[in-house]
Scaffold this motif. Structure first.
Motif, PDB file in Angstrom:
ATOM      1  N   GLN A   1       0.846  -1.201   0.000  1.00 41.08           N
ATOM      2  CA  GLN A   1       0.000   0.000   0.000  1.00 41.08           C
ATOM      3  C   GLN A   1       0.877   1.245   0.000  1.00 41.08           C
ATOM      4  O   GLN A   1       1.999   1.230   0.481  1.00 41.08           O
ATOM      5  CB  GLN A   1      -0.907  -0.010   1.236  1.00 41.08           C
ATOM      6  CG  GLN A   1      -1.952   1.097   1.261  1.00 41.08           C
ATOM      7  CD  GLN A   1      -2.916   1.014   0.112  1.00 41.08           C
ATOM      8  OE1 GLN A   1      -2.571   1.219  -1.056  1.00 41.08           O
ATOM      9  NE2 GLN A   1      -4.165   0.693   0.407  1.00 41.08           N
ATOM     10  N   VAL A   2       0.351   2.312  -0.583  1.00 44.95           N
ATOM     11  CA  VAL A   2       1.065   3.587  -0.653  1.00 44.95           C
ATOM     12  C   VAL A   2       0.269   4.632   0.119  1.00 44.95           C
ATOM     13  O   VAL A   2      -0.944   4.749  -0.044  1.00 44.95           O
ATOM     14  CB  VAL A   2       1.234   4.041  -2.115  1.00 44.95           C
ATOM     15  CG1 VAL A   2       1.922   5.393  -2.180  1.00 44.95           C
ATOM     16  CG2 VAL A   2       2.029   2.998  -2.906  1.00 44.95           C
ATOM     17  N   HIS A   3       0.959   5.371   0.966  1.00 46.69           N
ATOM     18  CA  HIS A   3       0.320   6.421   1.761  1.00 46.69           C
ATOM     19  C   HIS A   3       0.885   7.768   1.346  1.00 46.69           C
ATOM     20  O   HIS A   3       2.090   7.912   1.102  1.00 46.69           O
ATOM     21  CB  HIS A   3       0.567   6.194   3.248  1.00 46.69           C
ATOM     22  CG  HIS A   3       0.122   4.853   3.715  1.00 46.69           C
ATOM     23  ND1 HIS A   3      -1.200   4.539   3.965  1.00 46.69           N
ATOM     24  CD2 HIS A   3       0.826   3.710   3.940  1.00 46.69           C
ATOM     25  CE1 HIS A   3      -1.281   3.275   4.346  1.00 46.69           C
ATOM     26  NE2 HIS A   3      -0.079   2.748   4.329  1.00 46.69           N
ATOM     27  N   VAL A   4      -0.011   8.757   1.280  1.00 46.92           N
ATOM     28  CA  VAL A   4       0.390  10.101   0.864  1.00 46.92           C
ATOM     29  C   VAL A   4      -0.066  11.081   1.934  1.00 46.92           C
ATOM     30  O   VAL A   4      -1.238  11.080   2.327  1.00 46.92           O
ATOM     31  CB  VAL A   4      -0.246  10.469  -0.491  1.00 46.92           C
ATOM     32  CG1 VAL A   4       0.117  11.888  -0.884  1.00 46.92           C
ATOM     33  CG2 VAL A   4       0.220   9.482  -1.567  1.00 46.92           C
ATOM     34  N   VAL A   5       0.847  11.916   2.413  1.00 49.51           N
ATOM     35  CA  VAL A   5       0.526  12.862   3.481  1.00 49.51           C
ATOM     36  C   VAL A   5       1.020  14.245   3.111  1.00 49.51           C
ATOM     37  O   VAL A   5       2.196  14.424   2.793  1.00 49.51           O
ATOM     38  CB  VAL A   5       1.167  12.423   4.815  1.00 49.51           C
ATOM     39  CG1 VAL A   5       0.856  13.445   5.905  1.00 49.51           C
ATOM     40  CG2 VAL A   5       0.662  11.039   5.223  1.00 49.51           C
ATOM     41  N   GLU A   6       0.100  15.223   3.170  1.00 54.06           N
ATOM     42  CA  GLU A   6       0.459  16.615   2.875  1.00 54.06           C
ATOM     43  C   GLU A   6       0.698  17.375   4.176  1.00 54.06           C
ATOM     44  O   GLU A   6       0.171  17.001   5.224  1.00 54.06           O
ATOM     45  CB  GLU A   6      -0.663  17.333   2.111  1.00 54.06           C
ATOM     46  CG  GLU A   6      -1.159  16.645   0.868  1.00 54.06           C
ATOM     47  CD  GLU A   6      -2.422  15.866   1.088  1.00 54.06           C
ATOM     48  OE1 GLU A   6      -3.153  15.657   0.102  1.00 54.06           O
ATOM     49  OE2 GLU A   6      -2.688  15.459   2.233  1.00 54.06           O
ATOM     50  N   SER A 108      -1.479   3.083  -9.811  1.00 58.13           N
ATOM     51  CA  SER A 108      -2.754   3.611  -9.347  1.00 58.13           C
ATOM     52  C   SER A 108      -2.551   5.015  -8.815  1.00 58.13           C
ATOM     53  O   SER A 108      -1.422   5.402  -8.495  1.00 58.13           O
ATOM     54  CB  SER A 108      -3.338   2.733  -8.233  1.00 58.13           C
ATOM     55  OG  SER A 108      -3.602   1.430  -8.682  1.00 58.13           O
ATOM     56  N   ASN A 109      -3.650   5.748  -8.743  1.00 56.36           N
ATOM     57  CA  ASN A 109      -3.597   7.081  -8.141  1.00 56.36           C
ATOM     58  C   ASN A 109      -3.801   6.985  -6.638  1.00 56.36           C
ATOM     59  O   ASN A 109      -4.756   6.378  -6.166  1.00 56.36           O
ATOM     60  CB  ASN A 109      -4.692   7.969  -8.740  1.00 56.36           C
ATOM     61  CG  ASN A 109      -4.312   8.500 -10.102  1.00 56.36           C
ATOM     62  OD1 ASN A 109      -3.289   9.168 -10.246  1.00 56.36           O
ATOM     63  ND2 ASN A 109      -5.115   8.209 -11.111  1.00 56.36           N
ATOM     64  N   TYR A 110      -2.893   7.591  -5.902  1.00 59.13           N
ATOM     65  CA  TYR A 110      -2.989   7.648  -4.449  1.00 59.13           C
ATOM     66  C   TYR A 110      -3.112   9.114  -4.035  1.00 59.13           C
ATOM     67  O   TYR A 110      -2.378   9.974  -4.546  1.00 59.13           O
ATOM     68  CB  TYR A 110      -1.763   7.006  -3.792  1.00 59.13           C
ATOM     69  CG  TYR A 110      -1.658   5.528  -4.057  1.00 59.13           C
ATOM     70  CD1 TYR A 110      -0.944   5.047  -5.148  1.00 59.13           C
ATOM     71  CD2 TYR A 110      -2.295   4.600  -3.230  1.00 59.13           C
ATOM     72  CE1 TYR A 110      -0.859   3.682  -5.412  1.00 59.13           C
ATOM     73  CE2 TYR A 110      -2.209   3.238  -3.480  1.00 59.13           C
ATOM     74  CZ  TYR A 110      -1.495   2.791  -4.573  1.00 59.13           C
ATOM     75  OH  TYR A 110      -1.412   1.439  -4.822  1.00 59.13           O
ATOM     76  N   TRP A 111      -4.033   9.369  -3.114  1.00 56.72           N
ATOM     77  CA  TRP A 111      -4.345  10.733  -2.711  1.00 56.72           C
ATOM     78  C   TRP A 111      -4.103  10.938  -1.224  1.00 56.72           C
ATOM     79  O   TRP A 111      -4.326  10.034  -0.414  1.00 56.72           O
ATOM     80  CB  TRP A 111      -5.811  11.046  -2.999  1.00 56.72           C
ATOM     81  CG  TRP A 111      -6.155  11.038  -4.450  1.00 56.72           C
ATOM     82  CD1 TRP A 111      -6.597   9.975  -5.192  1.00 56.72           C
ATOM     83  CD2 TRP A 111      -6.087  12.148  -5.351  1.00 56.72           C
ATOM     84  NE1 TRP A 111      -6.807  10.357  -6.489  1.00 56.72           N
ATOM     85  CE2 TRP A 111      -6.501  11.688  -6.621  1.00 56.72           C
ATOM     86  CE3 TRP A 111      -5.730  13.483  -5.211  1.00 56.72           C
ATOM     87  CZ2 TRP A 111      -6.557  12.522  -7.741  1.00 56.72           C
ATOM     88  CZ3 TRP A 111      -5.786  14.309  -6.321  1.00 56.72           C
ATOM     89  CH2 TRP A 111      -6.201  13.831  -7.566  1.00 56.72           C
TER      90      TRP A 111
END
Length: 121
Positions: A1-6, A108-111
């Motif tokens: 899994q890929v996690h994205v954090v702003e 895939s797109n990860y947000w």
């Protein structure tokens, strides 16, 4: 899994600057394009800027000359330097990573969850 954090949003006066950061983490095999989108009340989500692994960039016409996107491939991180901010830049800013995880060969797109940017007049 890929996690994205702003991170890096906030309240700023018109004409001011902000820098957004976004880090992707997890079981990442490869990241292709990373970018920033924004969603303002009553409007559709729109592309702000994006950058490829090789450093090619695209910007929305409304931010050209004011915003700069950059990327650190080694850290899976993308930045958005915003200058000369205007009230119409007020929105929730979302980071996007077009990536493949080790568990899948497909991209895939990860947000991220989004970060609020508010520009006061």
């Amino acid at each position: 899994q890929v996690h994205v954090v702003e991170s890096g949003g906030g309240l700023v006066q018109a004409g001011g600057s902000l820098r957004l950061s976004c880090a992707a983490s997890g079981s990442i095999f490869s990241i292709n394009v990373m970018g920033w989108y924004r969603h303002a009340p009553g409007k559709q989500r729109e592309l702000v800027a994006r950058i490829t692994t090789g450093g090619s960039t695209n910007y929305a016409d409304s931010v050209k000359g004011r915003f700069t996107i950059s990327r650190d491939n080694a850290k899976n991180t993308v930045y958005l330097q915003m200058k000369s901010l205007k009230p119409e830049d007020t929105a929730v800013y979302y980071c996007n990573a077009f990536a493949a995880a080790y568990s899948s060969s497909a991209y895939s797109n990860y947000w991220g969850q989004g970060t609020q940017v508010t520009v006061s007049s």
